[in-house]
Structures are given as C-alpha cells and as structure tokens.
Design an enzyme around this catalytic site. Structure first.
Site, PDB file in Angstrom:
ATOM      1  NE  ARG A 154      53.350  42.768  38.845  1.00  0.00           N
ATOM      2  CZ  ARG A 154      52.588  42.713  39.124  1.00  0.00           C
ATOM      3  NH1 ARG A 154      52.211  43.770  39.872  1.00  0.00           N
ATOM      4  NH2 ARG A 154      51.626  41.777  39.095  1.00  0.00           N
ATOM      5  CB  SER A 223      52.576  38.402  34.186  1.00  0.00           C
ATOM      6  OG  SER A 223      51.239  38.215  34.962  1.00  0.00           O
ATOM      7  CD  GLU A 327      56.147  40.188  36.891  1.00  0.00           C
ATOM      8  OE1 GLU A 327      56.058  40.429  37.684  1.00  0.00           O
ATOM      9  OE2 GLU A 327      56.234  38.909  36.579  1.00  0.00           O
TER      10      GLU A 327
HETATM   11  N1  EPU Z   1      43.207  39.167  29.378  1.00  0.00           N
HETATM   12  C1  EPU Z   1      42.849  38.393  27.472  1.00  0.00           C
HETATM   13  N2  EPU Z   1      42.828  37.215  27.485  1.00  0.00           N
HETATM   14  C2  EPU Z   1      42.879  37.018  28.517  1.00  0.00           C
HETATM   15  C3  EPU Z   1      42.943  37.081  29.153  1.00  0.00           C
HETATM   16  C4  EPU Z   1      43.072  38.249  29.879  1.00  0.00           C
HETATM   17  O1  EPU Z   1      42.426  39.529  26.177  1.00  0.00           O
HETATM   18  O2  EPU Z   1      43.004  35.313  28.028  1.00  0.00           O
HETATM   19  C5  EPU Z   1      43.277  40.734  28.784  1.00  0.00           C
HETATM   20  C6  EPU Z   1      41.230  41.439  29.033  1.00  0.00           C
HETATM   21  O3  EPU Z   1      41.101  42.297  28.299  1.00  0.00           O
HETATM   22  C7  EPU Z   1      41.972  41.491  30.691  1.00  0.00           C
HETATM   23  C8  EPU Z   1      43.027  41.892  31.099  1.00  0.00           C
HETATM   24  O4  EPU Z   1      43.419  41.025  29.841  1.00  0.00           O
HETATM   25  O5  EPU Z   1      40.456  42.358  30.995  1.00  0.00           O
HETATM   26  C9  EPU Z   1      43.777  42.127  32.448  1.00  0.00           C
HETATM   27  O6  EPU Z   1      43.521  40.563  32.725  1.00  0.00           O
HETATM   28  P1  EPU Z   1      43.708  39.829  33.974  1.00  0.00           P
HETATM   29  O7  EPU Z   1      42.845  40.538  35.079  1.00  0.00           O
HETATM   30  O8  EPU Z   1      44.195  38.115  34.543  1.00  0.00           O
HETATM   31  O9  EPU Z   1      45.210  40.805  34.726  1.00  0.00           O
HETATM   32  P2  EPU Z   1      46.263  40.927  34.167  1.00  0.00           P
HETATM   33  O10 EPU Z   1      46.881  42.238  33.533  1.00  0.00           O
HETATM   34  O11 EPU Z   1      46.757  40.065  32.632  1.00  0.00           O
HETATM   35  C10 EPU Z   1      48.584  41.092  35.878  1.00  0.00           C
HETATM   36  C11 EPU Z   1      49.023  41.050  36.273  1.00  0.00           C
HETATM   37  C12 EPU Z   1      49.091  39.825  37.947  1.00  0.00           C
HETATM   38  C13 EPU Z   1      47.670  39.804  38.636  1.00  0.00           C
HETATM   39  C14 EPU Z   1      46.623  40.398  37.627  1.00  0.00           C
HETATM   40  C15 EPU Z   1      45.588  40.324  38.514  1.00  0.00           C
HETATM   41  C16 EPU Z   1      50.581  42.503  35.443  1.00  0.00           C
HETATM   42  C17 EPU Z   1      52.536  41.405  34.395  1.00  0.00           C
HETATM   43  N3  EPU Z   1      50.549  40.917  35.877  1.00  0.00           N
HETATM   44  O12 EPU Z   1      48.288  40.178  35.003  1.00  0.00           O
HETATM   45  O13 EPU Z   1      49.915  39.583  38.206  1.00  0.00           O
HETATM   46  O14 EPU Z   1      47.261  38.887  39.463  1.00  0.00           O
HETATM   47  O15 EPU Z   1      46.924  41.333  37.237  1.00  0.00           O
HETATM   48  O16 EPU Z   1      45.717  41.697  39.569  1.00  0.00           O
HETATM   49  O17 EPU Z   1      50.875  43.200  36.197  1.00  0.00           O
HETATM   50  C18 EPU Z   1      52.084  38.339  37.936  1.00  0.00           C
HETATM   51  O18 EPU Z   1      52.762  39.067  38.356  1.00  0.00           O
HETATM   52  O19 EPU Z   1      52.768  37.054  37.920  1.00  0.00           O
HETATM   53  C19 EPU Z   1      50.675  38.051  38.455  1.00  0.00           C
HETATM   54  C20 EPU Z   1      50.380  36.900  37.606  1.00  0.00           C
END
Ligand code: EPU
Length: 339
Positions: A154, A223, A327
């Site tokens: 990012r 995010s 972010e």
């Molecule tokens: N999780 C929880 N609780 C929840 C939801 C998620 O504990 O309610 C944990 C779980 O362990 C899950 C992990 O968070 O496995 C990862 O969740 P997710 O796959 O939804 O992805 P993220 O890491 O939270 C990142 C990006 C998103 C992108 C997703 C999918 C960042 C800051 N965010 O989120 O990007 O869509 O991966 O690749 O890196 C954005 O940048 O605006 C964005 C939405």
C-alpha cells in the site's frame, strides 16, 4: 466554496475553496501555480476529508483506454480518470485477463499506483509497466518504470512529499496472453484449477460484496488501517499469549525479501479482539463483517472519526504492543495529516 461530501466515499461534511475539473490533459499545463494547498483527487475512495480544506481540488476526469497487442502480451495504456473496476470488467470482456482478482476495488485508475492497490493475492505493481505524470509546478512530463515507482505494501513513490506536484495522468499495464488463475488467497482456493477468468472475477465480486460495505450505500473508504508487519521475534512472543492469532508471511503479498522473516498480522483480527467489531461511536461504525473498515453512519464528523480511530489504535497498542497505521489518506485543513 465546494462541498466535498459527494466527492469522497466516506461522505463527511467538509468544504474546499475551489475545484478544477481536468477532462483534458492539456489543461494541466495551463493551471496557475497554486500558492495555497491543493489536493489531487480521483474518485475520492481512499481519501477522507476530516476538516474543511483551505485550498483547491484538482479533480482528474480524463478518459481513454488504448490496447496494443504484442507477441506474448497486451500493453494497455489507461487515462487516470477511468474507473478501475470498469477497466477490469471491460478487459475481461475482450479476453484480456490478469486483473480479475482486483475486481470491485473502488476508485480511479490514476489512484491505483499511489497506494499500490491490491486484493486476493495480487497487487497493482504485478501488472504495472509504467506510470506517467505531469508536474504542475515545473511543467514537465515524466514516465516512471515499475522499478522507479518503488512499490511496497500500500505504498509507492507517489505518496512522498517530493512528488506532491506530480499528477498521475496515465498508467500502462502489461498483461500476458498466457493466463493462469491466481487462486492462493483464502476464498478463491475452492475454485477448480481449470476455472475461467470470469469465474475468478465473479468469486471476487461475491466475496467483496459479502464482506465489504458498498460505498454508494454507506460511507467508507475500504480498509481504514494497514495490516501491521511485525518481526518474527515479536510474533513468537505474541503467539505464546495469543495462540489463535492468525498470521501470514509478509513476503507473500508485498514481494519484498526483508532481512529477517516478517509477519503480517490481520488488523481485522486485532481490532475484533479489542471488542470494536460492529461497535459505533458518534455516527462512526466499525463494520460488522470486516472490522478493518470504518463506516460513516451518515451523521459522522471528522472529529468523531479521528476520536474513534485513535481509540481503536490505542486499544490495539495496549493489548498487543502493535501500532496500527492508517491506510486511508486523511486530509485536514492544509493537506495530508497523520492519525
Ligand atoms: N478477520 C477477522 N475478523 C473479521 C474479518 C477478518 O479476524 O471479521 C481476519 C481473518 O483472520 C482473516 C484476515 O482477517 O483471515 C484477513 O481478512 P481479509 O481476507 O478480509 O483481508 P484483510 O487482510 O482484512 C486485505 C486488504 C483489503 C483486501 C483484502 C483481500 C489491507 C489493509 N486490506 O484485507 O483491501 O480487499 O485483503 O485481499 O491490506 C483496501 O485496501 O481498502 C481493502 C479493502
């Protein structure tokens, strides 16, 4: 005065002094030299105006997509004002694949390199060929190769203070003709290896629609925080106390080989553990399906957003000793501010 509420997806009430809508690149060289602060704005899906902005907005609305077919790949040049998701979908319809994991990411094409957008195992930098900018102070054009963009998680060179006068006007993407699905990310791994790009696209759209609030319906900027990257030692000591803590190899997503192994911990999990999931404060909410996303319930203000976000950050710091970083880009009276 310009009302910024409809110009950023978080939808807080804020005003700016003036706006210049750029529908034609040639207008850029005729802009006056700004002696007040200015902000370059695409679709405003990653910027949150937390106060009235005492300056001008440069809204980039240029359109155009040019596809050059080469022997083994397509070189696609896209004007900054095109919508990212429409680009992904229209290339897919033309049989040009590779962007489907990044379907439904809100925002404009010109904003994509700034924070090196990424989702479901791929990042903008993976397909980036080059990025062209116009420096409105020096009145010069420059094309950056992928390496020169200094992409990180990012992050890119375009976030740096020295590049503040450079407007991204065009990006060029390289998409190979030979396509293999990238199904490594959780949720995509149940698709068959022989699936079509359209299947990946549909699955990504489905997951995003389930987890992430539609900014057209409820104000948000995706995010709000980055997923923190911590040292292996720090991770090991935390794991003893929190054995269920999920973790990922930070090298997988940002591609950088760091000196020691670095671990990425999902900020969503840290925030959930601190009890904020589904909670709200003064018109600002922590989304019930994805706590990494803060939402504007309609009545939120910049002050209440900053208060709530700081409360989340300090709870995570106190419990886990991890400092969350925002972010989204927060814009105050004179420009970008830190949380
Ligand atoms: N999780 C929880 N609780 C929840 C939801 C998620 O504990 O309610 C944990 C779980 O362990 C899950 C992990 O968070 O496995 C990862 O969740 P997710 O796959 O939804 O992805 P993220 O890491 O939270 C990142 C990006 C998103 C992108 C997703 C999918 C960042 C800051 N965010 O989120 O990007 O869509 O991966 O690749 O890196 C954005 O940048 O605006 C964005 C939405």
């Amino acid at each position: 005065m310009i009302d910024l509420k409809p110009l950023h997806s978080f939808g807080l009430s804020a005003m700016a002094d003036s706006i210049s809508e750029i529908r034609d690149e040639s207008l850029l060289s005729r802009l006056p030299v700004f002696d007040t602060p200015f902000i370059i704005l695409g679709e405003g899906t990653n910027m949150v105006f937390v106060e009235d902005f005492s300056g001008s907005i440069l809204n980039i609305l240029t359109k155009g997509v040019e596809i050059k077919e080469q022997e083994n790949q397509f070189l696609i040049s896209v004007k900054a004002g095109e919508n990212w998701h429409c680009l992904v979908e229209s290339l897919l319809d033309k049989g040009i694949y590779g962007l489907e994991n990044m379907a439904l990411i809100p925002g404009s094409v010109g904003a994509a390199p700034v924070q090196n957008i990424g989702a479901y195992g791929i990042e903008f930098k993976d397909m980036c060929h080059s990025v062209t900018t116009f420096d409105i102070k020096r009145k010069t054009w420059q094309t950056y190769t992928r390496e020169e963009c200094c992409f990180g998680y990012r992050d890119s060179i375009f976030k740096s203070h020295e590049k503040q006068f450079e407007v991204i006007t065009e990006v060029a993407l390289l998409l190979p003709k030979t396509w293999n699905p990238n199904l490594n990310y959780r949720g995509l791994d149940t698709l068959p290896l022989g699936c079509a790009a359209k299947d990946v696209f549909n699955r990504v759209v489905e997951i995003r629609q389930q987890k992430l609030p539609d900014p057209k319906k409820i104000g948000n900027a995706g995010s709000f925080f980055k997923n923190p990257i911590i040292s292996f030692e720090k991770f090991k000591s935390l794991q003893e106390i929190f054995p269920d803590m999920p973790f990922f190899n930070a090298e997988n997503e940002d591609g950088k080989i760091q000196n020691a192994i670095k671990i990425k911990v999902p900020a969503a999990w840290l925030i959930e553990q601190c009890g904020f999931k589904g909670k709200h404060f003064d018109g600002i909410g922590c989304h019930q399906n994805q706590p990494l996303v803060l939402v504007n319930k309609g009545s939120g203000s910049g002050v209440s957003l900053l208060t709530f976000a700081r409360e989340i950050r300090s709870a995570v710091l106190q419990r886990f000793g991890i400092q969350l970083e925002n972010e989204v880009r927060l814009i105050g009276r004179n420009g970008v501010i830190s949380l």
